[in-house]
Design an enzyme around this catalytic site. Structure first.
Site, PDB file in Angstrom:
ATOM      1  N   SER A  11       0.864  -1.174   0.000  1.00  0.00           N
ATOM      2  CA  SER A  11       0.000   0.000   0.000  1.00  0.00           C
ATOM      3  C   SER A  11       0.905   1.229   0.000  1.00  0.00           C
ATOM      4  O   SER A  11       2.133   1.113   0.102  1.00  0.00           O
ATOM      5  CB  SER A  11      -0.893  -0.026   1.238  1.00  0.00           C
ATOM      6  N   GLU A  13       1.192   5.700   1.013  1.00  0.00           N
ATOM      7  CA  GLU A  13       0.664   6.804   1.817  1.00  0.00           C
ATOM      8  C   GLU A  13       0.913   8.143   1.129  1.00  0.00           C
ATOM      9  O   GLU A  13       1.987   8.365   0.580  1.00  0.00           O
ATOM     10  CB  GLU A  13       1.366   6.775   3.179  1.00  0.00           C
ATOM     11  N   ARG A 102      -3.013   8.356  17.386  1.00  0.00           N
ATOM     12  CA  ARG A 102      -3.129   9.421  18.383  1.00  0.00           C
ATOM     13  C   ARG A 102      -2.839  10.759  17.733  1.00  0.00           C
ATOM     14  O   ARG A 102      -3.539  11.728  17.949  1.00  0.00           O
ATOM     15  CB  ARG A 102      -2.128   9.185  19.526  1.00  0.00           C
ATOM     16  N   ASP A 104       0.095  13.939  16.866  1.00  0.00           N
ATOM     17  CA  ASP A 104       0.939  14.810  17.698  1.00  0.00           C
ATOM     18  C   ASP A 104       0.336  16.189  17.649  1.00  0.00           C
ATOM     19  O   ASP A 104      -0.014  16.676  16.572  1.00  0.00           O
ATOM     20  CB  ASP A 104       2.367  14.853  17.145  1.00  0.00           C
ATOM     21  N   PHE A 212      13.347  14.152   9.237  1.00  0.00           N
ATOM     22  CA  PHE A 212      12.182  13.321   9.610  1.00  0.00           C
ATOM     23  C   PHE A 212      12.584  12.287  10.653  1.00  0.00           C
ATOM     24  O   PHE A 212      11.867  12.041  11.610  1.00  0.00           O
ATOM     25  CB  PHE A 212      11.666  12.520   8.414  1.00  0.00           C
ATOM     26  N   HIS A 262       4.210  -0.976   3.246  1.00  0.00           N
ATOM     27  CA  HIS A 262       3.471   0.281   3.111  1.00  0.00           C
ATOM     28  C   HIS A 262       4.500   1.359   2.787  1.00  0.00           C
ATOM     29  O   HIS A 262       5.384   1.629   3.598  1.00  0.00           O
ATOM     30  CB  HIS A 262       2.757   0.595   4.434  1.00  0.00           C
TER      31      HIS A 262
HETATM   32  P1  FAD Z   1      -0.346   5.723  20.683  1.00  0.00           P
HETATM   33  O1  FAD Z   1      -0.522   4.322  20.272  1.00  0.00           O
HETATM   34  O2  FAD Z   1      -1.422   6.350  21.487  1.00  0.00           O
HETATM   35  O3  FAD Z   1       1.043   5.830  21.438  1.00  0.00           O
HETATM   36  C1  FAD Z   1       1.632   7.101  21.707  1.00  0.00           C
HETATM   37  C2  FAD Z   1       2.547   6.994  22.915  1.00  0.00           C
HETATM   38  O4  FAD Z   1       1.766   6.815  24.094  1.00  0.00           O
HETATM   39  C3  FAD Z   1       3.496   5.791  22.880  1.00  0.00           C
HETATM   40  O5  FAD Z   1       4.710   6.191  23.478  1.00  0.00           O
HETATM   41  C4  FAD Z   1       2.790   4.737  23.717  1.00  0.00           C
HETATM   42  O6  FAD Z   1       3.696   3.825  24.300  1.00  0.00           O
HETATM   43  C5  FAD Z   1       2.114   5.621  24.752  1.00  0.00           C
HETATM   44  N1  FAD Z   1       0.852   5.050  25.252  1.00  0.00           N
HETATM   45  C6  FAD Z   1      -0.126   4.447  24.532  1.00  0.00           C
HETATM   46  N2  FAD Z   1      -1.151   4.082  25.319  1.00  0.00           N
HETATM   47  C7  FAD Z   1      -0.822   4.484  26.572  1.00  0.00           C
HETATM   48  C8  FAD Z   1      -1.469   4.402  27.827  1.00  0.00           C
HETATM   49  N3  FAD Z   1      -2.669   3.803  27.967  1.00  0.00           N
HETATM   50  N4  FAD Z   1      -0.841   4.940  28.933  1.00  0.00           N
HETATM   51  C9  FAD Z   1       0.383   5.532  28.808  1.00  0.00           C
HETATM   52  N5  FAD Z   1       1.055   5.618  27.623  1.00  0.00           N
HETATM   53  C10 FAD Z   1       0.451   5.116  26.528  1.00  0.00           C
HETATM   54  N6  FAD Z   1       0.380  11.501  12.812  1.00  0.00           N
HETATM   55  C11 FAD Z   1      -0.567  12.384  12.404  1.00  0.00           C
HETATM   56  O7  FAD Z   1      -0.745  13.415  13.051  1.00  0.00           O
HETATM   57  N7  FAD Z   1      -1.327  12.151  11.297  1.00  0.00           N
HETATM   58  C12 FAD Z   1      -1.191  11.022  10.563  1.00  0.00           C
HETATM   59  O8  FAD Z   1      -1.889  10.836   9.566  1.00  0.00           O
HETATM   60  C13 FAD Z   1      -0.211  10.054  10.960  1.00  0.00           C
HETATM   61  N8  FAD Z   1      -0.058   8.898  10.289  1.00  0.00           N
HETATM   62  C14 FAD Z   1       0.822   7.948  10.757  1.00  0.00           C
HETATM   63  C15 FAD Z   1       0.874   6.705  10.124  1.00  0.00           C
HETATM   64  C16 FAD Z   1       1.738   5.717  10.583  1.00  0.00           C
HETATM   65  C17 FAD Z   1       1.753   4.381   9.887  1.00  0.00           C
HETATM   66  C18 FAD Z   1       2.583   5.966  11.700  1.00  0.00           C
HETATM   67  C19 FAD Z   1       3.550   4.920  12.174  1.00  0.00           C
HETATM   68  C20 FAD Z   1       2.530   7.204  12.337  1.00  0.00           C
HETATM   69  C21 FAD Z   1       1.638   8.196  11.900  1.00  0.00           C
HETATM   70  N9  FAD Z   1       1.517   9.426  12.532  1.00  0.00           N
HETATM   71  C22 FAD Z   1       0.572  10.338  12.114  1.00  0.00           C
HETATM   72  C23 FAD Z   1       2.383   9.757  13.670  1.00  0.00           C
HETATM   73  C24 FAD Z   1       1.730   9.364  15.009  1.00  0.00           C
HETATM   74  O9  FAD Z   1       0.532  10.056  15.198  1.00  0.00           O
HETATM   75  C25 FAD Z   1       2.726   9.738  16.098  1.00  0.00           C
HETATM   76  O10 FAD Z   1       3.849   8.870  16.041  1.00  0.00           O
HETATM   77  C26 FAD Z   1       2.172   9.797  17.501  1.00  0.00           C
HETATM   78  O11 FAD Z   1       3.189  10.361  18.344  1.00  0.00           O
HETATM   79  C27 FAD Z   1       1.781   8.462  18.097  1.00  0.00           C
HETATM   80  O12 FAD Z   1       0.676   7.957  17.514  1.00  0.00           O
HETATM   81  P2  FAD Z   1       0.151   6.477  17.883  1.00  0.00           P
HETATM   82  O13 FAD Z   1      -1.113   6.297  17.170  1.00  0.00           O
HETATM   83  O14 FAD Z   1       1.215   5.493  17.720  1.00  0.00           O
HETATM   84  O15 FAD Z   1      -0.131   6.704  19.456  1.00  0.00           O
END
Ligand code: FAD
Length: 282
Positions: A11, A13, A102, A104, A212, A262
């Protein structure tokens, strides 16, 4: 989603272009990519609402041109009602997959009071509101998320997202293949059996890649960094070496049985087309 053995799955992005010229170029890119027929093209989403309309606009363009289009949804800074509205919009457009993140917060933006603090909260909300309508992918970090307290905590938080209903994961990009396999083995040992798609960033520009990588915690191995540095402004040599390294890595991942690839395309068709043609010719 692919079976665990379907290493030919791939896929791509996109990010939503800010300028009209970028939007027009992306239409051309999207048409070019019909040749290799990716499983889907996903479109990133700016946390804090910066590119929300850009995501939907790009998504609809991709869909109209005949690809499966997959929106990313980042929950931080959003209220559940806003996300629900978005989910209903996507469902109405016939979208069947999302990437749940999640996100940033832009610097200087405070965290609004919202129950959506982590991606796991978003996965739960999607399941609660939309049932099984959407196939949900989440992010995975073979080299650890930069804000995680420890590698083990990060793994546990990843497993929590899977238990909440994620159907697949896409990794942050990496150039250390062992980190990918180590991550896959560790989460499988904890009962995770969803496909973990390897996120791959083609190398076309060293300065941008170094920037990056610093932000997202992806390591550029020293031997790759030093080779790229040695080319200076010689873009052709950077691209040729980058292509060789990344194609070899994809080939190793495929032959090792990775669940798929991906590509972080940065809205460019050529580097991905070149890698894919070479892989398919093998
Ligand atoms: P989470 O899974 O919530 O994790 C974030 C942090 O919190 C981690 O350190 C984790 O260990 C910690 N954590 C999780 N759950 C808990 C809990 N219950 N208690 C305490 N700590 C916890 N960003 C964007 O803004 N837009 C995008 O479109 C985007 N696309 C992405 C696509 C991919 C494939 C990837 C790998 C990243 C992408 N990102 C994007 C970046 C991503 O949003 C950031 O890396 C962000 O900091 C973490 O997102 P996450 O979904 O992994 O968060």
């Amino acid at each position: 989603m692919p079976e665990k053995s379907d290493s030919r799955f791939f896929s791509l992005e996109y990010f939503p272009p800010r300028e009209q010229a970028g939007r027009e170029r992306l239409v051309g890119t999207t048409k070019q990519l019909l040749e290799i027929d990716p499983a889907y093209i996903s479109v990133t989403y700016g946390a804090g609402g910066s590119t929300r309309s850009g995501t939907t606009e790009t998504l609809l363009m991709v869909k109209e041109l005949g690809h499966e289009a997959v929106p990313h949804i980042a929950c931080i800074g959003s209220q559940p009602e806003e996300i629900i509205e978005l989910l209903d919009f996507y469902k109405d457009k016939g979208v069947r997959r999302v990437v749940a993140l999640r996100g940033d917060l832009p610097s200087g933006m405070g965290l609004s009071h919202s129950p959506l603090r982590y991606a796991v909260d978003l996965v739960r909300l999607i399941k609660e509101h939309s049932g099984d309508w959407f196939d949900i992918s989440v992010a995975a970090y073979p080299e650890m998320h930069p804000q995680a307290g420890s590698f083990n905590d990060d793994i546990d938080h990843f497993v929590e997202k899977v238990r909440a209903g994620a159907d697949a994961a896409i990794t942050q990009y990496f150039y250390n293949i062992d980190a990918y396999w180590d991550f896959v083995n560790r989460v499988q040992a904890k009962g995770v059996d969803i496909p973990i798609i390897a996120g791959i960033m083609p190398i076309t520009n060293y300065t941008q890649l170094a920037r990056f990588s610093k932000m997202c915690g992806a390591e550029i191995p020293r031997w790759i960094a030093k080779r790229l540095e040695s080319y200076g402004d010689d873009i052709e040599s950077i691209r040729a070496f980058g292509h060789e390294v990344v194609t070899k890595m994809c080939d190793n991942l495929r032959s090792g049985g990775a669940a798929g690839i991906h590509f972080y395309s940065l809205n460019q068709a050529e580097p991905v087309l070149k890698i894919w043609r070479e892989l398919e010719a093998k």
